[in-house]
Motif scaffolding. Structure first.
Motif, PDB file in Angstrom:
ATOM      1  N   GLY A   1     -30.076  -6.721 -27.841  1.00  0.00           N
ATOM      2  CA  GLY A   1     -29.603  -6.018 -26.661  1.00  0.00           C
ATOM      3  C   GLY A   1     -30.719  -5.162 -26.106  1.00  0.00           C
ATOM      4  N   VAL A   2     -31.094  -5.378 -24.846  1.00  0.00           N
ATOM      5  CA  VAL A   2     -32.168  -4.605 -24.212  1.00  0.00           C
ATOM      6  C   VAL A   2     -31.582  -3.829 -23.047  1.00  0.00           C
ATOM      7  CG1 VAL A   2     -34.391  -4.693 -23.039  1.00  0.00           C
ATOM      8  CG2 VAL A   2     -33.920  -6.267 -24.924  1.00  0.00           C
ATOM      9  N   ASN A   3     -31.614  -2.511 -23.166  1.00  0.00           N
ATOM     10  CA  ASN A   3     -31.031  -1.619 -22.175  1.00  0.00           C
ATOM     11  C   ASN A   3     -32.123  -0.739 -21.569  1.00  0.00           C
ATOM     12  OD1 ASN A   3     -28.918  -0.450 -20.705  1.00  0.00           O
ATOM     13  ND2 ASN A   3     -28.396   1.015 -22.314  1.00  0.00           N
TER      14      ASN A   3
ATOM     15  N   LYS B   1     -49.923 -14.658 -19.676  1.00  0.00           N
ATOM     16  CA  LYS B   1     -49.751 -14.162 -21.039  1.00  0.00           C
ATOM     17  C   LYS B   1     -49.315 -15.257 -22.010  1.00  0.00           C
ATOM     18  CE  LYS B   1     -50.421  -9.831 -19.819  1.00  0.00           C
ATOM     19  NZ  LYS B   1     -51.626  -9.091 -20.269  1.00  0.00           N
ATOM     20  N   ARG B   2     -48.964 -16.424 -21.478  1.00  0.00           N
ATOM     21  CA  ARG B   2     -48.451 -17.531 -22.296  1.00  0.00           C
ATOM     22  C   ARG B   2     -47.218 -17.092 -23.075  1.00  0.00           C
ATOM     23  NH1 ARG B   2     -49.354 -21.759 -20.114  1.00  0.00           N
ATOM     24  NH2 ARG B   2     -48.858 -22.866 -22.046  1.00  0.00           N
ATOM     25  N   ILE B   3     -46.279 -16.506 -22.353  1.00  0.00           N
ATOM     26  CA  ILE B   3     -45.036 -16.010 -22.952  1.00  0.00           C
ATOM     27  C   ILE B   3     -43.858 -16.465 -22.096  1.00  0.00           C
ATOM     28  CG2 ILE B   3     -46.037 -13.964 -24.049  1.00  0.00           C
ATOM     29  CD1 ILE B   3     -45.088 -12.344 -21.601  1.00  0.00           C
ATOM     30  N   ILE B   4     -42.661 -16.335 -22.660  1.00  0.00           N
ATOM     31  CA  ILE B   4     -41.424 -16.490 -21.897  1.00  0.00           C
ATOM     32  C   ILE B   4     -40.983 -15.090 -21.470  1.00  0.00           C
ATOM     33  CG2 ILE B   4     -39.012 -17.201 -21.996  1.00  0.00           C
ATOM     34  CD1 ILE B   4     -39.891 -19.207 -24.206  1.00  0.00           C
ATOM     35  N   VAL B   5     -40.679 -14.919 -20.194  1.00  0.00           N
ATOM     36  CA  VAL B   5     -40.233 -13.627 -19.665  1.00  0.00           C
ATOM     37  C   VAL B   5     -38.770 -13.739 -19.261  1.00  0.00           C
ATOM     38  CG1 VAL B   5     -40.607 -11.838 -17.931  1.00  0.00           C
ATOM     39  CG2 VAL B   5     -42.562 -13.110 -18.842  1.00  0.00           C
ATOM     40  N   VAL B   6     -37.969 -12.757 -19.691  1.00  0.00           N
ATOM     41  CA  VAL B   6     -36.525 -12.774 -19.468  1.00  0.00           C
ATOM     42  C   VAL B   6     -36.089 -11.454 -18.841  1.00  0.00           C
ATOM     43  CG1 VAL B   6     -34.267 -13.138 -20.519  1.00  0.00           C
ATOM     44  CG2 VAL B   6     -36.306 -14.128 -21.592  1.00  0.00           C
TER      45      VAL B   6
ATOM     46  N   GLN C   1     -50.094  -5.280 -28.070  1.00  0.00           N
ATOM     47  CA  GLN C   1     -51.190  -5.714 -28.932  1.00  0.00           C
ATOM     48  C   GLN C   1     -50.802  -6.897 -29.815  1.00  0.00           C
ATOM     49  OE1 GLN C   1     -54.339  -4.327 -28.717  1.00  0.00           O
ATOM     50  NE2 GLN C   1     -53.445  -3.238 -26.973  1.00  0.00           N
ATOM     51  N   GLN C   2     -49.550  -6.954 -30.213  1.00  0.00           N
ATOM     52  CA  GLN C   2     -49.101  -8.010 -31.111  1.00  0.00           C
ATOM     53  C   GLN C   2     -48.868  -9.322 -30.371  1.00  0.00           C
ATOM     54  OE1 GLN C   2     -45.963  -5.015 -32.518  1.00  0.00           O
ATOM     55  NE2 GLN C   2     -46.053  -6.434 -34.252  1.00  0.00           N
ATOM     56  N   LYS C   3     -49.031 -10.404 -31.086  1.00  0.00           N
ATOM     57  CA  LYS C   3     -48.700 -11.705 -30.520  1.00  0.00           C
ATOM     58  C   LYS C   3     -47.187 -11.779 -30.343  1.00  0.00           C
ATOM     59  CE  LYS C   3     -49.064 -16.689 -31.365  1.00  0.00           C
ATOM     60  NZ  LYS C   3     -47.644 -16.943 -31.003  1.00  0.00           N
ATOM     61  N   THR C   4     -46.756 -12.247 -29.191  1.00  0.00           N
ATOM     62  CA  THR C   4     -45.326 -12.376 -28.950  1.00  0.00           C
ATOM     63  C   THR C   4     -45.059 -13.647 -28.180  1.00  0.00           C
ATOM     64  OG1 THR C   4     -43.345 -11.205 -28.198  1.00  0.00           O
ATOM     65  CG2 THR C   4     -45.284 -11.076 -26.770  1.00  0.00           C
ATOM     66  N   GLU C   5     -43.806 -14.093 -28.206  1.00  0.00           N
ATOM     67  CA  GLU C   5     -43.435 -15.354 -27.563  1.00  0.00           C
ATOM     68  C   GLU C   5     -42.373 -15.184 -26.480  1.00  0.00           C
ATOM     69  OE1 GLU C   5     -44.230 -18.214 -31.430  1.00  0.00           O
ATOM     70  OE2 GLU C   5     -42.516 -16.840 -31.418  1.00  0.00           O
ATOM     71  N   VAL C   6     -41.481 -14.216 -26.643  1.00  0.00           N
ATOM     72  CA  VAL C   6     -40.426 -13.949 -25.662  1.00  0.00           C
ATOM     73  C   VAL C   6     -40.408 -12.456 -25.371  1.00  0.00           C
ATOM     74  CG1 VAL C   6     -37.971 -14.117 -25.130  1.00  0.00           C
ATOM     75  CG2 VAL C   6     -39.041 -15.861 -26.584  1.00  0.00           C
ATOM     76  N   VAL C   7     -40.529 -12.092 -24.101  1.00  0.00           N
ATOM     77  CA  VAL C   7     -40.487 -10.683 -23.689  1.00  0.00           C
ATOM     78  C   VAL C   7     -39.228 -10.457 -22.871  1.00  0.00           C
ATOM     79  CG1 VAL C   7     -41.586  -8.855 -22.359  1.00  0.00           C
ATOM     80  CG2 VAL C   7     -42.988 -10.391 -23.757  1.00  0.00           C
ATOM     81  N   ILE C   8     -38.434  -9.464 -23.263  1.00  0.00           N
ATOM     82  CA  ILE C   8     -37.116  -9.246 -22.667  1.00  0.00           C
ATOM     83  C   ILE C   8     -37.093  -7.922 -21.912  1.00  0.00           C
ATOM     84  CG2 ILE C   8     -34.646  -9.185 -23.109  1.00  0.00           C
ATOM     85  CD1 ILE C   8     -35.442 -10.405 -25.953  1.00  0.00           C
ATOM     86  N   LEU C   9     -36.758  -7.975 -20.632  1.00  0.00           N
ATOM     87  CA  LEU C   9     -36.652  -6.813 -19.755  1.00  0.00           C
ATOM     88  C   LEU C   9     -35.173  -6.492 -19.527  1.00  0.00           C
ATOM     89  CD1 LEU C   9     -39.278  -7.947 -17.066  1.00  0.00           C
ATOM     90  CD2 LEU C   9     -39.690  -6.798 -19.254  1.00  0.00           C
TER      91      LEU C   9
END
Length: 273
Positions: free
Chosen positions: A206-208, A75-80, A33-41
């Motif tokens: 750190g995304v685990n 989504k107009r985001i950076i996906v990592v 729901q929130q605006k975000t710029e970088v999404v980390i998987l």
């Protein structure tokens, strides 16, 4: 001062099922729901930490990179995140930094986890990727790299501090690790994330993953966001979670100005020559 908004997705993974993982992550992305710029998987987000690249690896023109490109654009985001990639008859654990315009950078994991036989299936990388977003410099690394601080700490010559003046600047502002780090070594994971933040005076993310993998190895997640003083801004254990945080540039710069420790750092550069 400009901020950078990042979303961490700590999730279970479907073992060696790329289509199911893409669908699952897309549902989680759609629910943000929130605006975000970088999404980390997490590391190997499409398969789990598998030693079967001969069976599962894709190319940079495959379905998962295409999915990253589609999601980043829509989504107009950076996906990592990292995934298995086949290239020139070799296999890589490759982290992809996908921009909304379809351009991307990538980093091939340098430190392969020999304890888990990764070195017998994948080829190590030899170049770091320091990406840029809104003026923030972001150093991108993968799981086991966390145990090797010099790989994160080295600086290219133009970023080294010189003399006692204010010449030079830190090479990056954020250090990101994507991982499949088992719960049995979670103390090391948490401790080293804090250590990397303190010694490099930067934010560390750190995304685990969580849950059991196909080898019945349990992952507790313990995804974290740590500030440049080592303070933990976010920590989640055992549960799936989607968390969005705004990194504050002024907070970072105030710490570096008050404690200019990086000016005293050793000057070195790792090469494979």
């Amino acid at each position: 001062m400009q901020t950078l908004t990042c979303t961490l997705i700590q999730s279970k993974l479907f073992w060696q099922d790329a289509a199911a993982n893409r669908q699952m992550f897309e549902e989680k992305l759609n629910a943000i729901q929130q605006k975000t710029e970088v999404v980390i998987l997490p590391e190997m987000f499409s398969t789990g930490f598998s030693m079967q690249p001969e069976k599962l690896a894709e190319t940079m023109h495959g379905d998962t990179v295409a999915w990253m490109k589609k999601v980043a654009a829509s989504k107009r985001i950076i996906v990592v995140g990292s995934l298995m990639i086949e290239e020139d008859e070799q296999y890589y654990n490759r982290l992809v930094w996908m921009l909304p315009n379809g351009e991307y950078g990538y980093y091939d994991k340098r430190h392969l986890f020999a304890y888990g036989d990764e070195h017998n299936h994948y080829t190590p990388g030899n170049k770091r990727l320091i990406a840029s977003a809104k003026g923030w410099k972001i150093n991108l690394q993968v799981c086991y790299d966390l145990r090797f601080p010099v790989w994160a700490r080295q600086a290219t010559p133009q970023y080294l501090w010189r003399g006692n003046g204010d010449e030079g600047q830190p090479e990056y502002d954020v250090l990101i690790y994507v991982a499949n780090w088992p719960e049995r070594r979670s103390v090391a994971w948490k401790t080293l994330l804090q250590a990397r933040a303190i010694e490099n005076q930067c934010y560390v993310i750190g995304v685990n993953r969580v849950g059991n993998d196909g080898n019945e190895i349990y992952h507790s997640g313990d995804s974290m966001v740590v500030d440049p003083l080592g303070e933990i801004f976010y920590h989640k254990k055992d549960e799936e979670d989607v968390f969005t945080i705004e990194l504050n540039r002024k907070h970072l710069e105030d710490i570096r100005a008050k404690f200019p420790f990086l000016k005293d750092a050793d000057r070195f550069k790792i090469t494979d020559e």
